[in-house]
Enzyme design. Structure first.
Site, PDB file in Angstrom:
ATOM      1  N   TYR A  99      84.234  83.412  -7.155  1.00 33.26           N
ATOM      2  CA  TYR A  99      84.825  82.366  -8.001  1.00 33.26           C
ATOM      3  C   TYR A  99      85.940  82.962  -8.863  1.00 33.26           C
ATOM      4  O   TYR A  99      86.983  82.334  -9.050  1.00 33.26           O
ATOM      5  CB  TYR A  99      83.746  81.709  -8.868  1.00 33.26           C
ATOM      6  CG  TYR A  99      82.710  80.986  -8.030  1.00 33.26           C
ATOM      7  CD1 TYR A  99      82.922  79.676  -7.602  1.00 33.26           C
ATOM      8  CD2 TYR A  99      81.534  81.620  -7.647  1.00 33.26           C
ATOM      9  CE1 TYR A  99      81.979  79.015  -6.819  1.00 33.26           C
ATOM     10  CE2 TYR A  99      80.585  80.965  -6.862  1.00 33.26           C
ATOM     11  CZ  TYR A  99      80.816  79.670  -6.449  1.00 33.26           C
ATOM     12  OH  TYR A  99      79.893  79.020  -5.672  1.00 33.26           O
ATOM     13  N   ASN A 123      84.171  70.008  -2.988  1.00 31.55           N
ATOM     14  CA  ASN A 123      84.918  70.021  -1.733  1.00 31.55           C
ATOM     15  C   ASN A 123      84.319  68.991  -0.767  1.00 31.55           C
ATOM     16  O   ASN A 123      83.165  69.125  -0.369  1.00 31.55           O
ATOM     17  CB  ASN A 123      84.852  71.427  -1.119  1.00 31.55           C
ATOM     18  CG  ASN A 123      85.415  71.485   0.284  1.00 31.55           C
ATOM     19  OD1 ASN A 123      86.263  70.693   0.663  1.00 31.55           O
ATOM     20  ND2 ASN A 123      84.927  72.433   1.066  1.00 31.55           N
ATOM     21  N   CYS A 131      84.319  76.418   1.825  1.00 30.46           N
ATOM     22  CA  CYS A 131      83.720  76.699   0.525  1.00 30.46           C
ATOM     23  C   CYS A 131      82.474  77.574   0.659  1.00 30.46           C
ATOM     24  O   CYS A 131      82.068  78.222  -0.304  1.00 30.46           O
ATOM     25  CB  CYS A 131      83.404  75.411  -0.223  1.00 30.46           C
ATOM     26  SG  CYS A 131      82.363  74.264   0.671  1.00 30.46           S
ATOM     27  N   HIS A 132      81.896  77.644   1.874  1.00 26.48           N
ATOM     28  CA  HIS A 132      80.727  78.504   2.086  1.00 26.48           C
ATOM     29  C   HIS A 132      81.084  79.985   1.962  1.00 26.48           C
ATOM     30  O   HIS A 132      80.205  80.817   1.817  1.00 26.48           O
ATOM     31  CB  HIS A 132      80.087  78.226   3.460  1.00 26.48           C
ATOM     32  CG  HIS A 132      80.991  78.437   4.618  1.00 26.48           C
ATOM     33  ND1 HIS A 132      81.877  77.460   5.050  1.00 26.48           N
ATOM     34  CD2 HIS A 132      81.167  79.504   5.441  1.00 26.48           C
ATOM     35  CE1 HIS A 132      82.553  77.928   6.088  1.00 26.48           C
ATOM     36  NE2 HIS A 132      82.144  79.157   6.348  1.00 26.48           N
ATOM     37  N   GLU A 158      79.673  83.826  11.043  1.00 25.53           N
ATOM     38  CA  GLU A 158      80.983  84.458  10.904  1.00 25.53           C
ATOM     39  C   GLU A 158      80.899  85.985  10.786  1.00 25.53           C
ATOM     40  O   GLU A 158      81.909  86.658  10.597  1.00 25.53           O
ATOM     41  CB  GLU A 158      81.702  83.873   9.690  1.00 25.53           C
ATOM     42  CG  GLU A 158      82.019  82.386   9.859  1.00 25.53           C
ATOM     43  CD  GLU A 158      82.766  81.803   8.683  1.00 25.53           C
ATOM     44  OE1 GLU A 158      83.174  82.542   7.763  1.00 25.53           O
ATOM     45  OE2 GLU A 158      82.974  80.576   8.688  1.00 25.53           O
TER      46      GLU A 158
END
Length: 163
Positions: A99, A123, A131-132, A158
């Site tokens: 953040y 979002n 946003c993850h 990912e």
């Protein structure tokens, strides 16, 4: 008045609800049980053909074959939220950010971290606007409107490993 178009798409993280504006730009992607997620309304038009490209790209993403979505997105928010969302778009597949780093990217002070968290949480385009990929400064998984289990699954897909 413009009519919202929608379709449901099956995925490994549950049935996704996609919405688009009258021009076909994706306006939201919600997961079941999502905090602040959308629900189909009676005045919406079911238009699965409009979402075929999004469905193909999502399938490729979940198969590990797509790292960057090429979809027209049109989420509407405050100027601050839109800046935060644009910063999310720049976080690459397999990477994470904090953040505080998002605050720095948009030129906000470290004191704005709470507001950044609120914008990230608002979002409307989960998965396609990543946003993850935002985690705590200590590397921990922090809030995700779609649930921390889904966040973990997306990051693991990912190639992310904690610590």
């Amino acid at each position: 008045m413009a009519r919202t178009q929608y379709a449901h798409v099956d995925s490994p993280v549950g049935q996704l609800l996609l919405t688009a504006d009258e021009f076909g730009a994706l306006t939201s992607l919600s997961v079941p049980g999502q905090k602040g997620g959308r629900s189909v309304r009676p005045d919406w038009r079911h238009a699965p053909d409009l979402f075929r490209d999004a469905e193909r790209q999502l399938a490729a993403y979940f198969a590990g074959e797509l790292k960057e979505f090429q979809l027209e997105l049109r989420a509407v928010g405050t100027e601050f939220r839109e800046k935060v969302w644009a910063a999310l778009d720049s976080v690459p597949y397999g990477a994470t950010t904090t953040y505080g780093e998002v605050a720095a990217r948009i030129g906000a002070s470290r004191a704005a971290v709470r507001a950044i968290g609120g914008a990230v949480g608002a979002n409307p385009l989960l998965i396609v606007r990543p946003c993850h990929r935002v985690i705590g400064a200590d590397g921990s998984l922090t809030g995700y409107a779609g649930g921390l289990e889904r966040k973990q699954r997306l990051l693991t897909l990912e190639g992310w490993t904690s610590g």
